[in-house]
Design an enzyme around this catalytic site. Structure first.
Site, PDB file in Angstrom:
ATOM      1  N   CYS A 137       0.551 -11.265  -5.538  1.00  0.00           N
ATOM      2  CA  CYS A 137       1.894 -10.720  -5.354  1.00  0.00           C
ATOM      3  C   CYS A 137       2.373 -10.951  -3.923  1.00  0.00           C
ATOM      4  O   CYS A 137       1.992 -10.215  -3.006  1.00  0.00           O
ATOM      5  CB  CYS A 137       1.910  -9.229  -5.693  1.00  0.00           C
ATOM      6  SG  CYS A 137       3.534  -8.470  -5.486  1.00  0.00           S
ATOM      7  N   CYS A 140       4.410  -8.104  -2.465  1.00  0.00           N
ATOM      8  CA  CYS A 140       3.600  -6.965  -2.005  1.00  0.00           C
ATOM      9  C   CYS A 140       2.871  -7.303  -0.699  1.00  0.00           C
ATOM     10  O   CYS A 140       2.820  -6.501   0.227  1.00  0.00           O
ATOM     11  CB  CYS A 140       2.528  -6.601  -3.038  1.00  0.00           C
ATOM     12  SG  CYS A 140       3.089  -6.600  -4.739  1.00  0.00           S
ATOM     13  N   ASP A 141       2.256  -8.492  -0.640  1.00  0.00           N
ATOM     14  CA  ASP A 141       1.304  -8.776   0.434  1.00  0.00           C
ATOM     15  C   ASP A 141       1.766  -9.845   1.421  1.00  0.00           C
ATOM     16  O   ASP A 141       1.098 -10.074   2.430  1.00  0.00           O
ATOM     17  CB  ASP A 141      -0.041  -9.220  -0.183  1.00  0.00           C
ATOM     18  CG  ASP A 141      -0.638  -8.132  -1.066  1.00  0.00           C
ATOM     19  OD1 ASP A 141      -0.411  -6.944  -0.764  1.00  0.00           O
ATOM     20  OD2 ASP A 141      -1.324  -8.463  -2.050  1.00  0.00           O
TER      21      ASP A 141
END
Ligand code: NAP
Length: 321
Positions: A137, A140-141
């Site tokens: 992701c 997300c990261d």
């Protein structure tokens, strides 16, 4: 010994969508149960740092966030049940669900929040490097790879969107795709090809995620050209595997309308499935956003819609008396 449980509202799945639905339902006085499923806490329990869930200035931990959501849901009146539902029957009212130990759950309304899992390539080195440079992701990261060299693996909409997103953080983004043509929509492809910070390696697959340094972190990918068999090292600090997701909907095949990728179909702008009284929220019905906060938002919607549905049922029952 197995127990039977009857409830006005059951929630299946215990990620952000499920817990949020439970919190809203409990606060509406519905005394819901939440059946946690195989992975209590959902995908966030396998994530470490979370920096994009609103309300926390400092980095928080995914497992901690899920513990807090569970505690809040229980505090307002949710009963948590550690079980995994293996069978559902939507042909009868109340709906019936059977747990893998044989327990039966009867519910007047149901919120499905069973989530989805990112697909991975399945290499041992990939598994080893998850959380040390390998992620599924970028939204997300990606932030953790500011100014670093990164790769995105895949050729669909998700891979192209993630590669484009990563150019916000890095000017050295490589897309690795196993064929010589992308599956992604043309408009996304046009943006990708126009972006000077993205290069594409065609007809290639990742043969190995290469670790190095102390503490151990990703230092590169061994990429094999599928036509020539040649293997070349691509130095990167971050790799995002974007080869699709698998929604947890096996249980509902033939019982709810699913789309061609297996996601539960909902009435646009709602969480209503094709079975009145059954609602779906979070990643099990969302293949686009897939964020904890969007899952939580749709969990709230599902609880509000379930509450309305139950109130209407009650009104009809009273009117019929
Ligand atoms: P997808 O469309 O299934 O694409 C997966 C990609 O990964 C494909 O290019 C596939 O290659 C590749 N792949 C699959 N298995 C692989 C493996 N083992 N090794 C290497 N490559 C592999 O998945 P997605 O991109 O996550 O999209 C899923 C659905 O969500 C689609 O319907 C998509 O349109 C939708 N979506 C929409 C949006 C949007 O509207 N903004 C955003 C994201 C996703 P091949 O091409 O060779 O099969």
């Amino acid at each position: 010994m197995t127990n039977n449980v009857s409830t006005r509202l059951a929630v299946l799945g215990s990620g952000p969508a499920g817990y949020t639905a439970a919190i809203y339902a409990a606060r509406a006085g519905l005394s819901p149960i939440i059946i946690q499923g195989i992975q209590p806490g959902g995908q966030l329990t396998t994530t470490t740092d979370v920096e994009n869930y609103p309300g926390f200035r400092d980095v928080i931990q995914g497992p901690w966030l899920m513990e807090e959501m569970q505690a809040q849901a229980e505090h307002v009146g949710t009963k948590t049940i550690w079980d995994h539902v293996v069978e559902v029957d939507f042909t009868r009212r109340p709906f019936r669900m059977t747990g893998d130990g044989g327990a039966q759950y009867f519910a007047d309304a149901l919120v499905i929040a069973t989530g989805a899992q990112a697909k991975y390539l399945g290499l041992p080195s990939e598994e080893h490097m998850k959380g040390r440079g390998v992620s599924a992701c970028a939204t997300c990261d990606g932030f953790f790879y500011r100014g670093k060299r990164v790769a995105v693996i895949g050729g669909g909409n998700t891979a192209v969107e993630e590669a484009l997103y990563m150019t916000n953080h890095s000017h050295d983004v490589t897309l690795i795709h196993r064929r010589d043509a992308l599956r992604a929509e043309k408009i996304l492809q046009d943006r990708l090809f126009a972006n000077p910070h993205i290069k594409v390696i065609w007809d290639s697959e990742v043969a190995e995620f290469v670790a190095g340094g102390e503490p151990e972190a990703l230092v590169g990918l061994d990429v094999k050209n599928r036509r020539t068999g040649e293997v070349a090292r691509v130095p990167v600090e971050g790799a995002f595997v974007a080869i699709g997701h698998k929604p947890a909907t096996e249980l509902f095949a033939g019982k709810l309308d699913l789309d061609e990728d297996g996601y539960i179909k909902v009435e646009p702008g709602t969480t209503k499935t094709n079975v009145p009284g059954v609602f779906a929220c979070g990643d099990v019905m969302d293949k686009i956003y897939r964020q904890a906060v969007t899952a939580a938002g749709s969990g709230c919607m599902a609880a509000l819609e379930a509450e309305k549905y139950l109130a209407a049922q009650e009104y009809e029952a009273l009117a019929a008396e």
